[in-house]
Design a protein around this motif. Structure first.
Motif, PDB file in Angstrom:
ATOM      1  N   PHE A  11       0.541  -1.365   0.412  1.00 59.70           N
ATOM      2  CA  PHE A  11       0.462  -0.003  -0.034  1.00 59.70           C
ATOM      3  C   PHE A  11       0.878   1.220  -0.294  1.00 59.70           C
ATOM      4  N   PRO A  12       0.694   2.406  -1.029  1.00 63.18           N
ATOM      5  CA  PRO A  12       1.420   2.940  -1.031  1.00 63.18           C
ATOM      6  C   PRO A  12       1.911   3.895   0.328  1.00 63.18           C
ATOM      7  N   GLU A  13       1.266   4.398   1.217  1.00 64.51           N
ATOM      8  CA  GLU A  13       1.304   4.840   2.785  1.00 64.51           C
ATOM      9  C   GLU A  13       3.120   3.901   3.608  1.00 64.51           C
ATOM     10  N   LEU A  14       3.180   2.521   2.470  1.00 63.14           N
ATOM     11  CA  LEU A  14       3.830   1.996   3.865  1.00 63.14           C
ATOM     12  C   LEU A  14       4.853   1.534   2.590  1.00 63.14           C
ATOM     13  N   ALA A  15       4.565   1.294   1.531  1.00 63.53           N
ATOM     14  CA  ALA A  15       5.739   1.422   0.313  1.00 63.53           C
ATOM     15  C   ALA A  15       6.605   2.899  -0.285  1.00 63.53           C
ATOM     16  N   ALA A  16       5.887   3.721   0.239  1.00 60.66           N
ATOM     17  CA  ALA A  16       7.043   4.744   0.018  1.00 60.66           C
ATOM     18  C   ALA A  16       7.896   5.097   1.641  1.00 60.66           C
ATOM     19  N   ARG A  17       8.052   4.251   2.462  1.00 60.33           N
ATOM     20  CA  ARG A  17       8.759   4.546   3.873  1.00 60.33           C
ATOM     21  C   ARG A  17       9.296   2.434   3.589  1.00 60.33           C
ATOM     22  N   MET A  18       9.498   1.894   2.448  1.00 56.77           N
ATOM     23  CA  MET A  18      10.179   0.512   2.082  1.00 56.77           C
ATOM     24  C   MET A  18      11.209   0.140   3.056  1.00 56.77           C
ATOM     25  N   PRO A  19      12.587   1.255   3.230  1.00 54.79           N
ATOM     26  CA  PRO A  19      13.884   1.052   4.330  1.00 54.79           C
ATOM     27  C   PRO A  19      13.465   1.441   4.943  1.00 54.79           C
ATOM     28  N   SER A 207      -1.559  -4.013   8.572  1.00 52.30           N
ATOM     29  CA  SER A 207      -0.922  -3.521   8.932  1.00 52.30           C
ATOM     30  C   SER A 207      -0.960  -2.767   7.005  1.00 52.30           C
ATOM     31  N   PRO A 208      -0.872  -1.460   6.915  1.00 51.70           N
ATOM     32  CA  PRO A 208      -1.102  -0.056   7.936  1.00 51.70           C
ATOM     33  C   PRO A 208      -1.986   0.256   8.799  1.00 51.70           C
ATOM     34  N   TYR A 209      -3.327  -1.215   8.364  1.00 50.94           N
ATOM     35  CA  TYR A 209      -4.215  -0.441   9.758  1.00 50.94           C
ATOM     36  C   TYR A 209      -3.756  -1.306  11.205  1.00 50.94           C
ATOM     37  N   LEU A 210      -4.960  -0.857  11.965  1.00 50.33           N
ATOM     38  CA  LEU A 210      -4.663  -1.790  13.377  1.00 50.33           C
ATOM     39  C   LEU A 210      -3.811  -2.436  14.686  1.00 50.33           C
ATOM     40  N   ALA A 211      -2.804  -0.517  14.489  1.00 50.14           N
ATOM     41  CA  ALA A 211      -1.719  -1.115  14.909  1.00 50.14           C
ATOM     42  C   ALA A 211      -2.522  -0.949  16.505  1.00 50.14           C
ATOM     43  N   PRO A 212      -1.096  -1.791  17.208  1.00 50.30           N
ATOM     44  CA  PRO A 212      -1.413  -2.551  18.708  1.00 50.30           C
ATOM     45  C   PRO A 212      -1.160  -1.710  19.517  1.00 50.30           C
ATOM     46  N   VAL A 213      -1.536  -1.619  21.290  1.00 50.62           N
ATOM     47  CA  VAL A 213      -1.390  -0.617  21.613  1.00 50.62           C
ATOM     48  C   VAL A 213       0.198  -1.357  22.273  1.00 50.62           C
ATOM     49  N   PRO A 214       1.017  -0.192  22.067  1.00 49.14           N
ATOM     50  CA  PRO A 214       1.146   1.346  22.604  1.00 49.14           C
ATOM     51  C   PRO A 214       0.787   2.409  20.999  1.00 49.14           C
ATOM     52  N   PHE A 215       0.893   2.214  20.580  1.00 42.21           N
ATOM     53  CA  PHE A 215       0.833   2.120  19.237  1.00 42.21           C
ATOM     54  C   PHE A 215      -0.491   3.165  18.518  1.00 42.21           C
ATOM     55  N   ARG A 216      -1.595   2.479  19.200  1.00 43.62           N
ATOM     56  CA  ARG A 216      -3.212   2.363  19.297  1.00 43.62           C
ATOM     57  C   ARG A 216      -3.222   4.130  17.930  1.00 43.62           C
ATOM     58  N   GLU A 221       2.656  -0.892  10.848  1.00 40.06           N
ATOM     59  CA  GLU A 221       4.045  -1.864  10.320  1.00 40.06           C
ATOM     60  C   GLU A 221       3.937  -3.339  11.078  1.00 40.06           C
ATOM     61  N   PRO A 222       5.180  -3.954  10.101  1.00 44.14           N
ATOM     62  CA  PRO A 222       4.951  -4.986  10.827  1.00 44.14           C
ATOM     63  C   PRO A 222       5.902  -5.106  11.579  1.00 44.14           C
ATOM     64  N   GLY A 223       6.883  -4.496  11.792  1.00 48.19           N
ATOM     65  CA  GLY A 223       7.648  -4.423  12.925  1.00 48.19           C
ATOM     66  C   GLY A 223       7.000  -4.653  13.934  1.00 48.19           C
ATOM     67  N   TYR A 224       5.593  -3.707  13.829  1.00 50.86           N
ATOM     68  CA  TYR A 224       5.145  -3.333  16.002  1.00 50.86           C
ATOM     69  C   TYR A 224       4.399  -5.406  15.838  1.00 50.86           C
ATOM     70  N   VAL A 225       4.743  -5.374  15.029  1.00 54.19           N
ATOM     71  CA  VAL A 225       3.693  -7.259  15.381  1.00 54.19           C
ATOM     72  C   VAL A 225       4.385  -7.939  16.453  1.00 54.19           C
ATOM     73  N   ALA A 226       5.743  -7.565  17.029  1.00 54.66           N
ATOM     74  CA  ALA A 226       6.045  -8.069  17.899  1.00 54.66           C
ATOM     75  C   ALA A 226       5.096  -7.893  19.852  1.00 54.66           C
ATOM     76  N   HIS A 227       4.403  -6.910  19.232  1.00 55.67           N
ATOM     77  CA  HIS A 227       3.819  -6.050  20.699  1.00 55.67           C
ATOM     78  C   HIS A 227       2.626  -7.543  20.609  1.00 55.67           C
TER      79      HIS A 227
END
Length: 259
Positions: A11-19, A207-216, A221-227
């Protein structure tokens, strides 16, 4: 290590920040991610990411919410799935929450994906919202379950009842929990998560939807799956390392991916 079993990093909002997205995955020990297709016109972008990055996998399918989009045939899905980085069919399923009226086209689309899964032997990624009865019924009618000759799959971003979870698990499916399970308001879902065996659980961001707490409230983004894993560890009263290892093993086992 962790695996994000469902994201939309094309999705564009994530693809633009790929690095930045990939760097955050590495920082949070998220070793792999599955980028999930939602329609055929954008599928080449999904596949391109999987081809470019060894730790990114992809699926092919058309989301049940996408009404005004080219309709896939079984042959289309089978042909597009014939690639080593395409490990799943979907996302597919039923959604009676966002769309109303005559939704027979949605049910037929779902059946098409199940047929393609049975032919390709690639698991299904199933979306169900306010449609669990018909979802389970069609899964049974079309033989999505292992006992009926299917290869099962995952009930993604699960928000349904324990009864629905058990019906899916009985067919060989896994249950995937997203950031929703961390929300204070998700008491019913948390009760379900406590009961679902860890051996049948995947974790995801959607992602890019439904960020977990504490990022709600922020872009997910995929890095948040650890939460999500951390929350499940606390909820179930088991070590985080156990959640990380088992959900990772579950991913590789379900999608038949060589480590």
């Amino acid at each position: 290590m962790y695996i994000d079993s469902h994201c939309h990093i094309n999705f564009p909002e994530l693809a633009a920040r790929m690095p930045e997205i990939l760097a955050k995955m590495a920082e949070n020990k998220v070793t792999h991610a599955l980028c999930v297709s939602v329609d055929l016109p954008d599928f080449p972008q999904v596949l391109a990411l999987a081809e470019q990055y060894p730790h990114i996998f992809a699926s092919v399918g058309v989301h049940p919410d996408y009404e005004e989009t080219p309709e896939p045939s079984v042959d289309d899905l089978v042909r597009l799935a014939d690639h080593e980085k395409i490990i799943a069919i979907g996302e597919t399923g039923l959604d009676y929450f966002r769309l109303t009226g005559d939704l027979e086209w949605q049910r037929e689309r779902f059946r098409t994906h199940i047929k393609a899964s049975r032919i390709t032997r690639k698991p299904l990624i199933i979306h169900t919202r306010s449609a669990s009865e018909d979802t389970i019924r069609i899964m049974r009618e079309e033989g999505a379950g292992v006992a009926d000759g299917g290869v099962a799959g995952v009930m993604h971003c699960f928000t349904e009842s324990l009864e629905v979870a058990r019906a899916a698990i009985e067919m060989g499916f896994y249950i995937s929990f997203s950031g929703i399970v961390t929300f204070k308001s998700a008491k019913d879902l948390q009760a379900v998560a406590r009961e679902v065996p860890l051996e049948r659980i995947l974790i995801e961001t959607d992602s890019p939807y439904l960020a977990p707490v504490p990022f709600r409230g922020r872009m997910n983004e995929p890095g948040y799956v650890a939460h999500v894993a951390e929350y499940l560890s606390t909820l179930k009263g088991i070590p985080l390392a156990q959640v990380a290892q088992q959900t990772t093993d579950n991913f590789f086992n379900l999608f038949n991916v060589v480590r």
